[in-house]
Scaffold this motif. Structure first.
Motif, PDB file in Angstrom:
ATOM      1  N   LEU A 178       0.903  -1.199  -0.031  1.00  0.00           N
ATOM      2  CA  LEU A 178       0.018   0.018  -0.135  1.00  0.00           C
ATOM      3  C   LEU A 178       0.938   1.336   0.057  1.00  0.00           C
ATOM      4  CD1 LEU A 178      -2.863   1.022   0.116  1.00  0.00           C
ATOM      5  CD2 LEU A 178      -2.839   1.115   2.532  1.00  0.00           C
ATOM      6  N   VAL A 179       0.702   1.988  -1.152  1.00  0.00           N
ATOM      7  CA  VAL A 179       1.597   3.247  -1.343  1.00  0.00           C
ATOM      8  C   VAL A 179       0.934   4.398  -0.897  1.00  0.00           C
ATOM      9  CG1 VAL A 179       3.000   4.484  -2.934  1.00  0.00           C
ATOM     10  CG2 VAL A 179       2.947   2.093  -2.885  1.00  0.00           C
ATOM     11  N   THR A 180       1.232   5.537   0.232  1.00  0.00           N
ATOM     12  CA  THR A 180       0.758   6.681   0.157  1.00  0.00           C
ATOM     13  C   THR A 180       1.032   7.698  -0.690  1.00  0.00           C
ATOM     14  OG1 THR A 180       0.357   5.737   2.538  1.00  0.00           O
ATOM     15  CG2 THR A 180      -0.078   8.220   2.006  1.00  0.00           C
ATOM     16  N   LEU A 181       0.288   8.193  -1.596  1.00  0.00           N
ATOM     17  CA  LEU A 181       0.575   9.238  -2.535  1.00  0.00           C
ATOM     18  C   LEU A 181       0.880  10.747  -2.075  1.00  0.00           C
ATOM     19  CD1 LEU A 181      -1.702   8.114  -5.428  1.00  0.00           C
ATOM     20  CD2 LEU A 181       0.857   7.447  -5.167  1.00  0.00           C
ATOM     21  N   PRO A 182       1.824  11.640  -2.672  1.00  0.00           N
ATOM     22  CA  PRO A 182       1.669  12.876  -2.207  1.00  0.00           C
ATOM     23  C   PRO A 182       0.442  13.487  -2.039  1.00  0.00           C
ATOM     24  CG  PRO A 182       3.473  12.519  -4.035  1.00  0.00           C
ATOM     25  CD  PRO A 182       2.477  11.204  -3.949  1.00  0.00           C
ATOM     26  N   VAL A 183       0.259  14.511  -1.259  1.00  0.00           N
ATOM     27  CA  VAL A 183      -0.869  15.145  -0.814  1.00  0.00           C
ATOM     28  C   VAL A 183      -1.012  16.135  -2.085  1.00  0.00           C
ATOM     29  CG1 VAL A 183      -2.025  16.808   0.595  1.00  0.00           C
ATOM     30  CG2 VAL A 183      -0.621  15.027   1.738  1.00  0.00           C
ATOM     31  N   HIS A 184      -2.382  16.272  -2.313  1.00  0.00           N
ATOM     32  CA  HIS A 184      -2.777  17.276  -3.318  1.00  0.00           C
ATOM     33  C   HIS A 184      -3.815  18.429  -2.649  1.00  0.00           C
ATOM     34  CE1 HIS A 184      -5.775  18.758  -6.276  1.00  0.00           C
ATOM     35  NE2 HIS A 184      -4.767  18.478  -7.467  1.00  0.00           N
ATOM     36  N   ASP A 185      -3.403  19.805  -2.935  1.00  0.00           N
ATOM     37  CA  ASP A 185      -4.234  20.747  -2.256  1.00  0.00           C
ATOM     38  C   ASP A 185      -4.666  21.574  -3.588  1.00  0.00           C
ATOM     39  OD1 ASP A 185      -2.767  23.393  -2.508  1.00  0.00           O
ATOM     40  OD2 ASP A 185      -1.479  22.556  -1.219  1.00  0.00           O
ATOM     41  N   VAL A 186      -5.892  22.370  -3.264  1.00  0.00           N
ATOM     42  CA  VAL A 186      -6.211  23.336  -4.267  1.00  0.00           C
ATOM     43  C   VAL A 186      -6.863  24.447  -3.671  1.00  0.00           C
ATOM     44  CG1 VAL A 186      -8.594  21.816  -4.128  1.00  0.00           C
ATOM     45  CG2 VAL A 186      -8.089  23.134  -6.183  1.00  0.00           C
ATOM     46  N   GLU A 187      -6.763  25.573  -4.483  1.00  0.00           N
ATOM     47  CA  GLU A 187      -7.240  26.882  -4.162  1.00  0.00           C
ATOM     48  C   GLU A 187      -8.549  27.226  -5.088  1.00  0.00           C
ATOM     49  OE1 GLU A 187      -4.482  29.939  -3.392  1.00  0.00           O
ATOM     50  OE2 GLU A 187      -2.754  28.355  -3.478  1.00  0.00           O
ATOM     51  N   PRO A 188      -9.822  26.753  -4.795  1.00  0.00           N
ATOM     52  CA  PRO A 188     -10.684  27.200  -5.702  1.00  0.00           C
ATOM     53  C   PRO A 188     -11.030  28.514  -5.922  1.00  0.00           C
ATOM     54  CG  PRO A 188     -11.686  26.380  -3.774  1.00  0.00           C
ATOM     55  CD  PRO A 188     -10.126  26.387  -3.476  1.00  0.00           C
ATOM     56  N   LYS A 189     -11.366  28.999  -7.091  1.00  0.00           N
ATOM     57  CA  LYS A 189     -11.697  30.499  -7.241  1.00  0.00           C
ATOM     58  C   LYS A 189     -13.242  30.741  -7.207  1.00  0.00           C
ATOM     59  CE  LYS A 189      -7.827  30.988 -10.406  1.00  0.00           C
ATOM     60  NZ  LYS A 189      -7.483  31.383 -11.676  1.00  0.00           N
ATOM     61  N   THR A 190     -13.982  29.636  -6.878  1.00  0.00           N
ATOM     62  CA  THR A 190     -15.423  29.715  -6.489  1.00  0.00           C
ATOM     63  C   THR A 190     -15.479  29.706  -5.001  1.00  0.00           C
ATOM     64  OG1 THR A 190     -15.246  27.292  -6.809  1.00  0.00           O
ATOM     65  CG2 THR A 190     -16.121  28.585  -8.576  1.00  0.00           C
ATOM     66  N   GLU A 191     -16.746  29.827  -4.455  1.00  0.00           N
ATOM     67  CA  GLU A 191     -17.028  30.051  -3.177  1.00  0.00           C
ATOM     68  C   GLU A 191     -16.471  28.810  -2.334  1.00  0.00           C
ATOM     69  OE1 GLU A 191     -20.920  31.396  -0.238  1.00  0.00           O
ATOM     70  OE2 GLU A 191     -21.164  30.009  -2.018  1.00  0.00           O
ATOM     71  N   PHE A 192     -16.618  27.748  -2.875  1.00  0.00           N
ATOM     72  CA  PHE A 192     -16.167  26.528  -2.246  1.00  0.00           C
ATOM     73  C   PHE A 192     -15.681  25.653  -3.580  1.00  0.00           C
ATOM     74  CE2 PHE A 192     -20.521  25.419  -2.969  1.00  0.00           C
ATOM     75  CZ  PHE A 192     -20.563  24.160  -3.352  1.00  0.00           C
ATOM     76  N   TYR A 193     -15.170  24.442  -3.208  1.00  0.00           N
ATOM     77  CA  TYR A 193     -14.501  23.505  -4.182  1.00  0.00           C
ATOM     78  C   TYR A 193     -15.827  22.596  -4.822  1.00  0.00           C
ATOM     79  CZ  TYR A 193     -11.141  20.224  -6.626  1.00  0.00           C
ATOM     80  OH  TYR A 193     -10.165  19.668  -7.268  1.00  0.00           O
ATOM     81  N   ASP A 194     -16.583  23.351  -5.801  1.00  0.00           N
ATOM     82  CA  ASP A 194     -17.899  22.862  -6.332  1.00  0.00           C
ATOM     83  C   ASP A 194     -17.613  22.276  -7.472  1.00  0.00           C
ATOM     84  OD1 ASP A 194     -17.558  25.012  -8.305  1.00  0.00           O
ATOM     85  OD2 ASP A 194     -19.046  26.188  -7.710  1.00  0.00           O
ATOM     86  N   TYR A 195     -18.786  21.807  -8.050  1.00  0.00           N
ATOM     87  CA  TYR A 195     -18.733  20.864  -9.333  1.00  0.00           C
ATOM     88  C   TYR A 195     -17.888  21.810 -10.484  1.00  0.00           C
ATOM     89  CZ  TYR A 195     -20.287  17.888 -13.221  1.00  0.00           C
ATOM     90  OH  TYR A 195     -20.278  16.961 -14.113  1.00  0.00           O
ATOM     91  N   ALA A 196     -18.034  23.084 -10.576  1.00  0.00           N
ATOM     92  CA  ALA A 196     -17.540  23.684 -11.552  1.00  0.00           C
ATOM     93  C   ALA A 196     -15.909  23.700 -11.407  1.00  0.00           C
ATOM     94  CB  ALA A 196     -18.088  25.045 -11.806  1.00  0.00           C
ATOM     95  N   ALA A 197     -15.590  23.855 -10.346  1.00  0.00           N
ATOM     96  CA  ALA A 197     -14.112  24.209 -10.125  1.00  0.00           C
ATOM     97  C   ALA A 197     -13.438  22.727 -10.080  1.00  0.00           C
ATOM     98  CB  ALA A 197     -14.051  24.550  -8.662  1.00  0.00           C
TER      99      ALA A 197
END
Length: 331
Positions: free
Chosen positions: A213-232
């Motif tokens: 079992l391999v743990t992958l590098p963490v991914h983060d995101v800064e959405p330009k919408t109000e929250f990390y919604d479907y569009a983003a």
């Protein structure tokens, strides 16, 4: 040399996948159908490019009963209801057809967020506080519960959904009332109201590679919408991504540790993605997990795998092999 207990995965003989007929299952009748089709198309194309016999199968027009004898193994590119929730997994178990990802129990637990959050609480894993939306309880009673336990703003989402579909922020009681009042066109039958934690969305992927079992590098995101919604989530212009994450190492290491705890707690197999919020106040909290994370070449799982040195085509082959490394009986 024996592997440590922490990273050991029960293994059986894994066949040469080059000699298999792989059915990439996607689509279906879930509200997340379009995202699932994208996952299936990308995965199918990558496997075919490697010379592997692959068939893209939309469960929206192909019954599961047609699969035995037609394919040797199912690569699940399904998302949401009737695909990620254990129902397809159960049918494939009965048909004795190998399939990728978790079994029935882990799939159901990962999909139903209120049950999963109860498990988080019992395991002392930080998760935002929540209030269920019970259709047998009046809207007024639910609003009162929110007023006295969560306060505002709050986040409303389906109890068994993904992709941020039918989800959103309610900043006051008027907005919340409108969001939880039943309508005739609801795609989801059950909702929940969650404490809103302001911060940076982040996710951790775990993938079985050659029995480890391999743990992958963490991914983060800064959405330009109000929250990390479907569009983003589907438009790169609406977000800024970092993988490996730019969050402090202590934060990302904690996320990776907790992600492995979640994997083992629900009895996941093969692959899992665990979603977090890195709060502005230093709090790191778990939102949910995905037993069938998106398989798109531009998706979070593929992005994390690439950062971990695993090319997309190789990732798809690793996932196929997980169909053959399950224990003899997986609940």
């Amino acid at each position: 040399m024996s592997r440590s207990k922490e990273n050991r995965v029960t293994t059986t003989t894994v066949p040469d996948i080059a000699g298999l007929r792989i059915g990439v299952l996607c689509g279906g009748n879930s509200p997340e159908r379009q995202g699932s089709i994208a996952s299936g198309e990308h995965a199918s194309k990558a496997l075919a490019a490697a010379g592997i016999t692959t068939e893209l199968i939309d469960l929206g027009d192909t019954p599961l009963t047609a699969l035995p004898g037609r394919i040797d193994v199912a690569l699940l590119g399904l998302h949401g209801l009737y695909g990620e929730d254990g129902k397809v997994q159960g049918a494939l178990e009965v048909a004795r057809l190998p399939y990728t990802g978790s079994g029935v129990l882990a799939s159901a637990l990962g999909m139903h967020k209120p049950t999963l959050k109860y498990l988080f609480t019992q395991a002392r894993i930080d998760t935002p506080a929540w209030v269920p939306v019970d259709r047998d309880i009046s809207v007024e009673s639910t609003l009162s519960a929110v007023r006295h336990t969560l306060g505002y703003p709050v986040f409303v989402k389906p109890a068994s959904g993904g992709g941020s579909l039918a989800a959103g922020i309610a900043r006051d009681e008027v907005a919340l009332r409108a969001m939880i009042t039943p309508t005739d066109d609801e795609q989801y039958g059950e909702y929940m109201i969650e404490e809103y934690v302001q911060g940076i969305p982040a996710t951790v992927g775990l993938i079985e590679v050659d029995g480890r079992l391999v743990t992958l590098p963490v991914h983060d995101v800064e959405p330009k919408t109000e929250f990390y919604d479907y569009a983003a989530k589907h438009d790169p212009a609406l977000r800024v991504e970092h993988c490996p994450s730019l969050l402090p190492a202590t934060t990302t290491e904690s996320m990776q540790y907790v992600a492995k705890r979640v994997f083992r707690m629900i009895g996941a197999h093969g692959v899992l993605r665990v979603d977090f919020i890195a709060g502005v106040n230093g709090r790191t909290t778990v939102l949910e997990c995905n037993t069938l994370p998106g398989l798109s070449e531009r998706g979070n799982l593929a992005t994390m795998a690439k950062a971990g040195g695993i090319p997309y085509g190789t990732l798809m082959q690793h996932i196929v092999r997980t169909a053959y490394t399950k224990p003899g009986y997986l609940p």
